[in-house]
Structures are given as C-alpha cells and as structure tokens.
Design a protein around this motif. Structure first.
Motif, mmCIF file in Angstrom:
data_model
loop_
_atom_site.group_PDB
_atom_site.id
_atom_site.type_symbol
_atom_site.label_atom_id
_atom_site.label_comp_id
_atom_site.label_asym_id
_atom_site.label_seq_id
_atom_site.Cartn_x
_atom_site.Cartn_y
_atom_site.Cartn_z
ATOM 1 N N ARG A 1 -31.976 -21.995 -28.636
ATOM 2 C CA ARG A 1 -32.109 -21.408 -27.303
ATOM 3 C C ARG A 1 -31.315 -22.195 -26.262
ATOM 4 N NH1 ARG A 1 -38.438 -19.372 -26.805
ATOM 5 N NH2 ARG A 1 -38.327 -17.854 -28.504
ATOM 6 N N GLY A 2 -31.291 -23.507 -26.408
ATOM 7 C CA GLY A 2 -30.524 -24.317 -25.467
ATOM 8 C C GLY A 2 -29.047 -23.987 -25.503
ATOM 9 N N VAL A 3 -28.485 -23.891 -26.711
ATOM 10 C CA VAL A 3 -27.079 -23.507 -26.843
ATOM 11 C C VAL A 3 -26.890 -22.075 -26.350
ATOM 12 C CG1 VAL A 3 -25.163 -23.164 -28.434
ATOM 13 C CG2 VAL A 3 -26.723 -25.086 -28.765
ATOM 14 N N GLY A 4 -27.890 -21.202 -26.628
ATOM 15 C CA GLY A 4 -27.815 -19.818 -26.170
ATOM 16 C C GLY A 4 -27.770 -19.710 -24.656
ATOM 17 N N VAL A 5 -28.589 -20.512 -23.965
ATOM 18 C CA VAL A 5 -28.582 -20.519 -22.499
ATOM 19 C C VAL A 5 -27.216 -20.956 -21.980
ATOM 20 C CG1 VAL A 5 -29.509 -21.668 -20.459
ATOM 21 C CG2 VAL A 5 -31.059 -20.865 -22.242
ATOM 22 N N ALA A 6 -26.662 -21.975 -22.599
ATOM 23 C CA ALA A 6 -25.357 -22.486 -22.151
ATOM 24 C C ALA A 6 -24.277 -21.432 -22.295
ATOM 25 C CB ALA A 6 -24.994 -23.734 -22.950
ATOM 26 N N ILE A 7 -24.250 -20.731 -23.433
ATOM 27 C CA ILE A 7 -23.179 -19.764 -23.659
ATOM 28 C C ILE A 7 -23.405 -18.509 -22.814
ATOM 29 C CG2 ILE A 7 -24.112 -18.434 -25.611
ATOM 30 C CD1 ILE A 7 -20.553 -19.880 -25.178
ATOM 31 N N LEU A 8 -24.666 -18.140 -22.563
ATOM 32 C CA LEU A 8 -24.956 -17.028 -21.660
ATOM 33 C C LEU A 8 -24.436 -17.332 -20.256
ATOM 34 C CD1 LEU A 8 -28.624 -15.921 -22.525
ATOM 35 C CD2 LEU A 8 -26.576 -14.506 -22.679
ATOM 36 N N THR A 9 -24.700 -18.538 -19.803
ATOM 37 C CA THR A 9 -24.272 -18.946 -18.466
ATOM 38 C C THR A 9 -22.753 -18.982 -18.365
ATOM 39 O OG1 THR A 9 -26.294 -20.259 -18.244
ATOM 40 C CG2 THR A 9 -24.499 -20.719 -16.695
ATOM 41 N N PHE A 10 -22.112 -19.495 -19.392
ATOM 42 C CA PHE A 10 -20.649 -19.534 -19.397
ATOM 43 C C PHE A 10 -20.066 -18.124 -19.326
ATOM 44 C CE2 PHE A 10 -16.793 -19.092 -22.009
ATOM 45 C CZ PHE A 10 -15.918 -19.878 -21.269
ATOM 46 N N ALA A 11 -20.593 -17.212 -20.155
ATOM 47 C CA ALA A 11 -20.093 -15.833 -20.155
ATOM 48 C C ALA A 11 -20.318 -15.169 -18.803
ATOM 49 C CB ALA A 11 -20.776 -15.031 -21.266
ATOM 50 N N ALA A 12 -21.481 -15.436 -18.182
ATOM 51 C CA ALA A 12 -21.776 -14.840 -16.882
ATOM 52 C C ALA A 12 -20.838 -15.371 -15.805
ATOM 53 C CB ALA A 12 -23.232 -15.118 -16.506
ATOM 54 N N LEU A 13 -20.601 -16.670 -15.792
ATOM 55 C CA LEU A 13 -19.764 -17.276 -14.753
ATOM 56 C C LEU A 13 -18.329 -16.767 -14.812
ATOM 57 C CD1 LEU A 13 -21.040 -20.973 -14.748
ATOM 58 C CD2 LEU A 13 -21.405 -19.218 -12.995
ATOM 59 N N ILE A 14 -17.762 -16.700 -16.003
ATOM 60 C CA ILE A 14 -16.369 -16.258 -16.098
ATOM 61 C C ILE A 14 -16.249 -14.771 -15.787
ATOM 62 C CG2 ILE A 14 -16.391 -15.745 -18.577
ATOM 63 C CD1 ILE A 14 -13.530 -16.890 -18.664
ATOM 64 N N THR A 15 -17.283 -13.989 -16.131
ATOM 65 C CA THR A 15 -17.256 -12.559 -15.809
ATOM 66 C C THR A 15 -17.371 -12.335 -14.308
ATOM 67 O OG1 THR A 15 -18.320 -12.092 -17.945
ATOM 68 C CG2 THR A 15 -18.295 -10.317 -16.322
ATOM 69 N N VAL A 16 -18.176 -13.145 -13.641
ATOM 70 C CA VAL A 16 -18.313 -13.034 -12.190
ATOM 71 C C VAL A 16 -17.031 -13.465 -11.492
ATOM 72 C CG1 VAL A 16 -19.381 -14.144 -10.189
ATOM 73 C CG2 VAL A 16 -20.803 -13.207 -11.977
ATOM 74 N N TYR A 17 -16.426 -14.531 -11.969
ATOM 75 C CA TYR A 17 -15.289 -15.112 -11.260
ATOM 76 C C TYR A 17 -14.045 -14.240 -11.328
ATOM 77 C CZ TYR A 17 -11.631 -18.337 -9.839
ATOM 78 O OH TYR A 17 -10.561 -18.916 -9.203
ATOM 79 N N LEU B 1 -20.344 -11.308 -26.784
ATOM 80 C CA LEU B 1 -21.144 -11.557 -25.599
ATOM 81 C C LEU B 1 -20.336 -11.316 -24.320
ATOM 82 C CD1 LEU B 1 -24.023 -12.491 -24.922
ATOM 83 C CD2 LEU B 1 -23.143 -14.816 -24.754
ATOM 84 N N LEU B 2 -19.097 -11.751 -24.303
ATOM 85 C CA LEU B 2 -18.234 -11.498 -23.149
ATOM 86 C C LEU B 2 -18.058 -9.998 -22.919
ATOM 87 C CD1 LEU B 2 -15.427 -14.186 -23.564
ATOM 88 C CD2 LEU B 2 -16.939 -13.936 -21.589
ATOM 89 N N THR B 3 -17.845 -9.276 -24.007
ATOM 90 C CA THR B 3 -17.690 -7.827 -23.915
ATOM 91 C C THR B 3 -18.932 -7.179 -23.338
ATOM 92 O OG1 THR B 3 -16.167 -7.798 -25.795
ATOM 93 C CG2 THR B 3 -17.257 -5.728 -25.251
ATOM 94 N N VAL B 4 -20.105 -7.635 -23.772
ATOM 95 C CA VAL B 4 -21.363 -7.091 -23.278
ATOM 96 C C VAL B 4 -21.507 -7.340 -21.777
ATOM 97 C CG1 VAL B 4 -23.873 -7.333 -23.361
ATOM 98 C CG2 VAL B 4 -22.562 -7.218 -25.481
ATOM 99 N N PHE B 5 -21.202 -8.554 -21.331
ATOM 100 C CA PHE B 5 -21.341 -8.871 -19.901
ATOM 101 C C PHE B 5 -20.399 -8.014 -19.058
ATOM 102 C CE2 PHE B 5 -23.866 -12.648 -20.741
ATOM 103 C CZ PHE B 5 -24.589 -12.783 -19.567
ATOM 104 N N VAL B 6 -19.152 -7.909 -19.473
ATOM 105 C CA VAL B 6 -18.186 -7.118 -18.709
ATOM 106 C C VAL B 6 -18.621 -5.662 -18.645
ATOM 107 C CG1 VAL B 6 -15.822 -6.252 -18.666
ATOM 108 C CG2 VAL B 6 -16.238 -8.658 -19.177
ATOM 109 N N ALA B 7 -18.984 -5.100 -19.797
ATOM 110 C CA ALA B 7 -19.307 -3.673 -19.858
ATOM 111 C C ALA B 7 -20.644 -3.354 -19.195
ATOM 112 C CB ALA B 7 -19.321 -3.215 -21.314
ATOM 113 N N THR B 8 -21.669 -4.163 -19.460
ATOM 114 C CA THR B 8 -22.994 -3.878 -18.920
ATOM 115 C C THR B 8 -23.016 -4.003 -17.402
ATOM 116 O OG1 THR B 8 -24.031 -4.683 -20.948
ATOM 117 C CG2 THR B 8 -25.439 -4.494 -19.024
ATOM 118 N N SER B 9 -22.258 -4.937 -16.858
ATOM 119 C CA SER B 9 -22.215 -5.081 -15.397
ATOM 120 C C SER B 9 -21.649 -3.824 -14.744
ATOM 121 C CB SER B 9 -21.387 -6.305 -15.002
ATOM 122 O OG SER B 9 -20.037 -6.176 -15.417
#
Length: 584
Positions: A173-189, A350-358
């Motif tokens: 879960r710790g690694v999962g949180v880190a990669i979720l946050t990374f994917a979210a930040l780059i998608t937002v930026y 995961l990146l694809t999901v963030f971009v598309a779902t947003s």
C-alpha cells in the motif's frame, strides 16, 4: 446548406454577455457538431488542447488493454475452462466482444467528435429523458467508483518482488500510495507530458513483449533448456469443462484482460479535428486487432514454457509468466526482469486511467449534475482537469487504504467492475436510440455504422456476464472464491447502489421540487479560459415564465437586441421542439 444548418443547431452553443465568443462558436458550427439533448455544451475550441495524436492514441490503447491481465490470467482461464483448446476459443471470443464494443464506441465518436468523456457524453445524448436521470446516476457511480487500485497494488507487489523485499500489505500500500500520487501530479501538471511518459512506458512494454514472443519461438523450436515444449498442446481438448460457474469465471477473466478499450474514447475531443474520424474509425480498431495477435502469441509462449504438462501450467496460476522465465533462463535475474516489466506495465495503465477518468469526471461536471460545476469544468491553472484528477486520486487512495486487506478490498473492486456492465448495456441500447433521434432530425451516419448484429452480440454478452455472476461455485458452497461470505454479495450491493442513485434522483428531481415549489432549469456559462458548461438551478414556479423568457432552451441568457432574440426564438422552434415542450 451549412449556413442554414448553423442557424438550426446554434442553440447547442452558449450565449452570455460576451457575444463575440458566441459568434465565433456559431461561425465554427458544422453539420457534424449536431447534439440533440441539453447535455454539456460543445466546446468548439477544446480548452484541454489537442494532445492525442496517432502515436499517443496507439499507446493509450496498448496501455489501457495490456495491463497486468495477460501476464496473470492465462493459467486461471485454463484452470477454469479445463483444456488448452477451449481456452483458445475463449481468447478468440473475448477478442471479438472487445472489437464489437470498440465499434459501438467508434460510431458514437463519429457523431460527437468534439466531445470527450466517452460513456458519459454518449449516455447523455442517448437518454435525454427523464431529465438528468442517466447523467446523474452515471456521475454518482463514476465519482464513487472511479478507481483503479489494482494497478497501484500490482505496481507495489512487483516492485517489492523485483527488489527482493519482503512483501507485506502495508508495504504494498505504501508503494501504491506513492505511485498513485506520482501519476496524479504529472497528470495535473501537464497532459502532454503525462501522455509522453505513457508513450515511453508503452514503447518499453512493446519491446519487452517482442522479446518474450521471440524467446517463445526459440522455445518451440527446441533451442532452450525447456524440454518437450509441444507436450502441453497434445490432446488439446482433454479436460474441457461444462460447468457453468467455471465457464463464467473464465469468460470474466478473459473479458478483464481485454478491457480498457474505453479509455481512448474519453479523449475524442482532444484529437486534431481533421484527423478524429479516421483515427477512431480505422486506426483504433486496427490496434485492437494487433493486440489480439499479441495475446495469442503470448498465451502460446506461456503455455509452451510454463510447464511440461497441462497440470503444471494450471498449478502455476498467476505465476505462469514467472515460471516461463525460470524454465527458459534458469535464473532469478530473469524473473526479476519480468517483475519489473509488469510493474512498468501497471504504471502505464495507471497513467492512462488518470488521464481518461479525469476527462469523464469533467464531462459529468459540465453537465451540471455534480456540485460546483464550474470547478469541475475549469482547466486552471495548468490547462488540465484538476478537480477530476484530484477526485480520482482521493477515491483511489481511500479504496487503497481504508478497506482491510482481503474481503472488504475484494468486495469494493468487484463492485467497481460489475457496475460497468450495466452502463455498457445502456450504451449499446443508447446507440440505437441515437440513430433513431438522428433519423427524426433528418440526419444520417457520419461515415461509420456498427452492424446491428455486433450490437446484439455485445448486449447478449453483457447480460450473460451479469446473470452468470449469480451462478454458485461448483463446489456446492455459497462462499465466494475471493471472500469469506456470500459469493454474490457484490452483485446485490451493485444493484442496490444503482437503485439508490435512481431513488436519489427522483427525490431530487421530483419530490423536493414538488414540496419546495420550484422547478429545475439549466444555466449556461463560459469561464475565462473559454470552458463551457451547464449548472442546474432552482427557479420558483411563479418566476418560471420570466426565466424562460430571459433564457433559451439551453439556459443561455438572451441578448437584448430584438432581432437576435427573434432569431434565437425561431431557431429553438425549429431545432429543439422537444426541449421547449419539456419546459412548458
């Protein structure tokens, strides 16, 4: 003809105090921009930009479909269906279902080339009545279930495995949180750079898959340490099962491995308008077909090198790909390389999901059915759907951390997967409704028509999956395979959630207005960056007549100039009689 049609369909675009923006909208309208309902306005100039080209679309399909499923499910499918021959039949059948589903999306995309969001935009257009019902339900379910924690968990698992670290629930879960946050930040930026990173990961994935397939041919040719690589394919039909539950489980696993085609259709409005039709009409189905051949080759490779007998392949379970690498190369380094590949594959997905779902959540907000619609619509400050990305991150984080490992987590994930089939049924039926609507408006097809038989087959398949989920396990127990309680709990919870959404809608749209003495109306708005959307407002019944005189049928504030008012009134009468009658 085009100029006349612009006048006829101009009510689908907005009018506010900035008349110059409106005139630019009307000047850019073509026959192909037609919308029939009062859903989110068409944005003739997409505020998110046009970042989806052929390369990004190719890798978006690759990343959406080829996640972790093809590496983890072949042995499970074989174990459920019983024989190698029957498993190939399912993988072929699963491909055709995925292709037919894509063709349904393709026809929708030809009608609404400037709309992103995928399902939410198409359902909005297919079901304009009852007012807001389908958009409200889809918006609620999309927000609550907009998660893809399986990719985050898979990334954590395989990163820890590749590094030789002991795997625990909280480390995953710790690694999962880190990669979720990374994917979210780059998608937002930056949308462009998030797609470029996904493209890079997709390129690495394709090179790695090519290496695996080539290695598999060497195995089949007898050029490796694997003995009797053809043994698994002898008596290919031996052991085939007729058990309904086993077949259903195998079909669901295959369907999961082919899922992800919908993501690229959530970015239709972000393609070059001159290339949109051909990209979706020809290129995307071609990519799906190529994935089918990749899958068949990978499955053959894993069967050949994953064990010397069918029983060994079945017993390998989710470790079949790892067994293949161990048997071929005989070293832990090889399996670590595979683990790294699967981790990168999960990150790309995961990146694809963030971009598309947003994009989907932004369209829900632009419809006006979510709270704070302007916040959902806004693309400030980075030109990205910030709130959509944030909510996707929050929901994934909650699902990842809140449920205890095991039953609760598996239940939540199953609900998310199962609910999608209900909306897929609505989507397939909705395509037929859109065709009828267009026929009534004197409009035809826009260069592509999905054959009716394909739509029927997809509908039958979705109904089959929904029904077969109620079939009890073949061991006679009523306990689920991945939970310690009733096996069909997720089915009833999903149906209950959808029923709750419908109940909420009727309370919000019918009961409360009746007691409160008001009606709902939509108001059109344009934000500073040119973003367009609707918000739903309450209008007291004694003020409805005044409101309707001051706004057109889509909630746009009418201009003061009498000639423009008259023109707008005439347009509404010609093109949106249904909407006008609804208000009356």
């Amino acid at each position: 003809m085009a100029s006349i049609f612009k006048k006829v369909i101009s009510p689908i675009f907005g009018i506010d105090e900035n008349q110059e923006l409106i005139r630019k909208d009307i000047d850019s309208i073509t026959d192909e921009d037609y919308q029939n309902s009062i859903g989110a306005p068409v944005e003739t100039q997409n505020p998110l930009g046009y970042n989806l080209d052929y390369v990004s679309a190719f890798y978006m399909v690759i990343q959406g479909i080829i996640g972790t499923g093809i590496f983890l499910t072949p042995a499970s499918v074989l174990n459920s269906i019983g024989s190698v021959g029957a498993s190939y039949v399912l993988w072929v059948a699963g491909f055709f279902i995925a292709l037919f589903e894509v063709l349904v999306y393709v026809e929708f995309s030809t009608y609404y080339k400037k709309r992103s969001g995928g399902d939410v935009a198409y359902l909005e257009q297919a079901y304009p009545k009852p007012d807001f019902l389908v958009p409200t339900t889809y918006a609620a379910v999309s927000v609550v279930l907009s998660f893809s924690v399986s990719s985050a968990i898979a990334f954590g698992t395989f990163v820890l495995t590749a590094s030789g670290t002991e795997i625990t629930t909280w480390k995953e879960r710790g690694v999962g949180v880190a990669i979720l946050t990374f994917a979210a930040l780059i998608t937002v930026y930056n949308s462009k750079w998030s797609l470029k990173l996904a493209n890079l990961l997709g390129f690495i994935k394709m090179i790695s898959i090519a290496f695996i397939i080539i290695t598999g041919f060497v195995v089949l040719g007898g050029g490796t340490r694997v003995k009797n690589p053809h043994n698994v394919f002898k008596d290919a039909w031996k052991g085939s099962t007729s058990n309904g539950n086993g077949i259903a489980n195998a079909i669901i696993n295959v369907s999961f491995s082919y899922s992800g085609t919908q993501y690229v259709f959530r970015m239709v409005g972000e393609t070059n308008p001159k290339k949109t039709k051909n990209l979706y009409r020809y290129f995307i189905p071609g990519v799906v077909i190529s994935i089918f051949f990749i899958y068949i080759l990978l499955i053959t490779v894993f069967y050949a090198g994953g064990g010397t007998t069918v029983e060994e392949v079945k017993a390998a379970g989710e470790l079949l790909a790892s067994h293949f690498f161990e048997n071929v190369f005989g070293s832990k380094a090889a399996t670590k390389a595979l683990d790294s590949l699967i981790a990168l594959s999960a990150l790309g997905h995961l990146l694809t999901v963030f971009v598309a779902t947003s994009r989907t959540l932004r369209e829900c907000g632009r419809q006006g059915v979510l709270p704070y619609p302007r916040a959902w619509t806004s693309t400030k400050p980075f030109g990205t759907p910030v709130l959509g990305v944030f909510i996707t991150w929050v929901v994934n984080l909650i699902v990842l951390l809140a449920p205890p490992a095991g039953d609760a987590y598996n239940l939540v994930v199953s609900i998310g997967s199962y609910s999608g089939y209900f909306f897929k049924i609505l989507l397939a039926v909705g395509l037929l409704l859109v065709r009828r609507q267009r026929k009534q408006q004197g409009l035809g097809y826009q260069g592509f028509k999905c054959p009716l038989i394909f739509i029927i087959i997809t509908l039958v398949f979705y109904l089959f999956v929904i029904a077969m989920s109620f079939v009890p396990p073949n061991n006679g127990s009523l306990i689920g395979s991945d939970v310690t309680f009733f096996y069909a709990t997720y089915c009833f919870v999903t149906i209950g959630l959808l029923a709750l959404c419908v109940f909420y809608y009727y309370v919000w749209a019918k009961i409360l207005p009746s007691f409160g003495g008001y009606v709902h109306r939509t108001v059109y708005y344009i934000l500073p960056n040119g973003e367009r959307g609707h918000t739903v407002v309450q209008v007291k019944k004694d003020e409805v007549e005044k409101f309707d005189k001051e706004h057109d049928s889509l909630g746009r504030l009418l201009v003061d100039d009498d000639s423009e008012n008259n023109a707008t009134s005439s347009i509404e009468q010609v093109a949106f009689t249904v909407d006008s009658e609804k208000k009356a």
